[in-house]
Design an enzyme around this catalytic site. Structure first.
Site, mmCIF file in Angstrom:
data_model
loop_
_atom_site.group_PDB
_atom_site.id
_atom_site.type_symbol
_atom_site.label_atom_id
_atom_site.label_comp_id
_atom_site.label_asym_id
_atom_site.label_seq_id
_atom_site.Cartn_x
_atom_site.Cartn_y
_atom_site.Cartn_z
ATOM 1 N N ARG A 82 0.840 -1.209 0.000
ATOM 2 C CA ARG A 82 0.000 0.000 0.000
ATOM 3 C C ARG A 82 0.869 1.251 0.000
ATOM 4 N NH1 ARG A 82 -4.500 0.127 4.510
ATOM 5 N NH2 ARG A 82 -2.738 0.710 5.831
ATOM 6 N N LYS A 184 -2.647 6.469 1.606
ATOM 7 C CA LYS A 184 -2.461 6.912 2.987
ATOM 8 C C LYS A 184 -1.526 8.120 2.971
ATOM 9 C CE LYS A 184 -2.392 4.484 7.390
ATOM 10 N NZ LYS A 184 -3.587 5.125 7.938
ATOM 11 N N GLU A 220 -16.249 5.978 4.808
ATOM 12 C CA GLU A 220 -15.485 5.455 5.952
ATOM 13 C C GLU A 220 -15.404 6.551 6.997
ATOM 14 O OE1 GLU A 220 -11.320 4.616 5.358
ATOM 15 O OE2 GLU A 220 -11.158 6.038 3.728
HETATM 16 N N1 PLP Z 1 -9.228 4.134 6.756
HETATM 17 C C1 PLP Z 1 -8.438 5.127 7.167
HETATM 18 C C2 PLP Z 1 -8.762 6.509 6.744
HETATM 19 C C3 PLP Z 1 -7.330 4.845 7.978
HETATM 20 O O1 PLP Z 1 -6.535 5.815 8.402
HETATM 21 C C4 PLP Z 1 -7.081 3.508 8.347
HETATM 22 C C5 PLP Z 1 -5.913 3.174 9.156
HETATM 23 O O2 PLP Z 1 -4.924 2.717 8.694
HETATM 24 C C6 PLP Z 1 -7.946 2.511 7.898
HETATM 25 C C7 PLP Z 1 -9.006 2.863 7.107
HETATM 26 C C8 PLP Z 1 -7.723 1.093 8.265
HETATM 27 O O3 PLP Z 1 -6.694 0.507 7.504
HETATM 28 P P1 PLP Z 1 -5.867 -0.703 8.067
HETATM 29 O O4 PLP Z 1 -6.828 -1.763 8.438
HETATM 30 O O5 PLP Z 1 -4.996 -1.107 6.934
HETATM 31 O O6 PLP Z 1 -5.099 -0.194 9.221
HETATM 32 C C1 COI Z 2 -4.034 3.151 11.632
HETATM 33 O O1 COI Z 2 -4.981 2.496 12.046
HETATM 34 O O2 COI Z 2 -2.898 2.659 11.510
HETATM 35 C C2 COI Z 2 -4.177 4.535 11.250
HETATM 36 O O3 COI Z 2 -3.322 5.032 10.581
HETATM 37 C C3 COI Z 2 -5.325 5.298 11.709
HETATM 38 C C4 COI Z 2 -4.961 6.507 12.460
HETATM 39 C C5 COI Z 2 -6.244 7.200 12.738
HETATM 40 C C6 COI Z 2 -4.232 6.238 13.721
#
Ligand code: PLP
Ligand code: COI
Length: 340
Positions: A82, A184, A220
């Site tokens: 990612r 991200k 989201e």
């Molecule tokens: N959506 C957003 C905006 C986020 O910042 C995060 C955190 O990483 C997620 C979703 C969840 O992603 P992941 O499950 O890869 O941590």
């Molecule tokens: C994560 O879950 O790793 C994120 O980056 C989300 C953030 C709001 C802490």
């Protein structure tokens, strides 16, 4: 190895200084080898691209102590991939996913004393990030970059841990169609700061964002994807090109199908459907699976039948299975667990 004297059970989601961080520099078209350093500070030129044009991306993953005392991470290859996508979208050099995983392992190993013990309720949050570091004043990408990883032991993202939270439907948008919602990038979070402070001031825990194109579909929250459970026990999760492809959500979908025999629908989810659902949860690395008890849409309260006291039964099964896989009490699908 002796663990640090930290009150693991009372950690919130905050920054705790740990001993080592990884740093690699990109100059004249290539990354250097990278190394661990004890210095948490960064000195940059005042005109560095990251300061002027927010050229920065990041990742988030965790290290866990398993029941039998191993230290592991969960699907770090997907974070590496990612981050490659995020870098390409912001015209940054790719830090190869394979090297990313090696650097994560090295950083966690060096900070082993900060990995919370099994059963403590805490984990080691790992934050890889990259930014444009040389002076840039005309709007264009930087020529030089720094890739870094730091770690910090953390507790639950939402105060109260597994207690259901209240979210509101936001009037602010998070990500434009054809924009950067699927990567991200720091900029996606900068634009959410006003909205999150406003939400907290009004007594809500988080913002649930709508699709900016039609404002009829759920996307989201500021830091997590969303899952719903229907009254007949199906898992429904929004599909959109402008949400972050959450590794937790993708894992839960597989856990639902392969471990729990739950039917899954990944599709557009309309705001008008909210009252049809029995349970709702926010999923992400930081959020893990955080239950939502109430969604407020401009004064209209949608109270999920699962209530405000505890996680709904299906959300709980998903949570238990996912965390069981992460903590080594349930056998993981091949490749999901990477031992340090
Ligand atoms: N959506 C957003 C905006 C986020 O910042 C995060 C955190 O990483 C997620 C979703 C969840 O992603 P992941 O499950 O890869 O941590
Ligand atoms: C994560 O879950 O790793 C994120 O980056 C989300 C953030 C709001 C802490």
């Amino acid at each position: 190895m002796e663990k640090k004297n930290i009150d693991w059970g009372n950690l919130g989601f905050g920054y705790v200084h740990t001993d080592y961080r990884f740093v690699s520099n990109y100059k004249e078209g290539s990354w250097d080898e990278g190394e661990l350093t004890t210095d948490p500070n960064i000195v940059l030129n005042e005109c560095a691209c990251v300061f002027q044009y927010a050229q920065t991306i990041f990742e988030g993953l965790k290290a866990y102590t398993t029941k039998d005392g191993k230290i592991v991470t969960f699907r770090p290859d997907l974070n590496g991939e990612r981050m490659e996508t995020s870098a390409s979208r912001l015209k940054m050099p790719v830090y190869p996913a394979k090297k990313f995983v090696e650097a994560v392992k090295k950083t966690v190993k060096a900070n082993e004393a900060y990995v919370p013990p099994y059963g403590s309720g805490a984990t080691l949050y790992i934050r890889p990030y990259m930014f444009g570091s040389d002076p840039i004043i005309g709007v264009k990408p930087a020529n030089e970059y720094q890739f870094r990883i730091f770690t910090t032991p953390v507790g639950p993202y939402f105060k109260g841990g597994a207690k259901p939270i209240t979210v509101r439907i936001s009037d602010f948008d998070r990500a434009a169609p054809h924009g950067t919602g699927h990567i991200k990038a720091g900029l996606n979070y900068a634009m959410s700061l006003y909205a999150i402070v406003d939400a907290h001031e009004k007594g809500f825990d988080e913002n649930m964002y709508l699709d900016p194109g039609t404002r009829t579909k759920l996307e989201e929250t500021g830091g997590a994807n969303i899952i719903f459970i229907t009254k007949d026990g199906k898992l429904v999760t929004p599909k959109s090109d402008s949400i972050l492809p959450s590794i937790t959500r993708r894992s839960l979908v597989q856990v639902a199908k392969d471990y729990l025999n739950i039917e899954v629908e990944e599709r557009e989810v309309y705001l008008s459907e909210l009252s049809d659902f029995a349970e709702c949860g926010l999923c992400g690395t930081a959020a893990v699976v955080s239950p939502v008890g109430k969604i407020v849409d401009h004064g209209k309260e949608i109270c999920l039948p699962a209530g405000m006291e505890e996680m709904g039964p299906v959300t709980k099964k998903l949570y238990d299975t996912l965390t069981g896989i992460q903590m080594g009490t349930i056998e993981a699908p091949e490749g999901w667990i990477v031992e340090i």
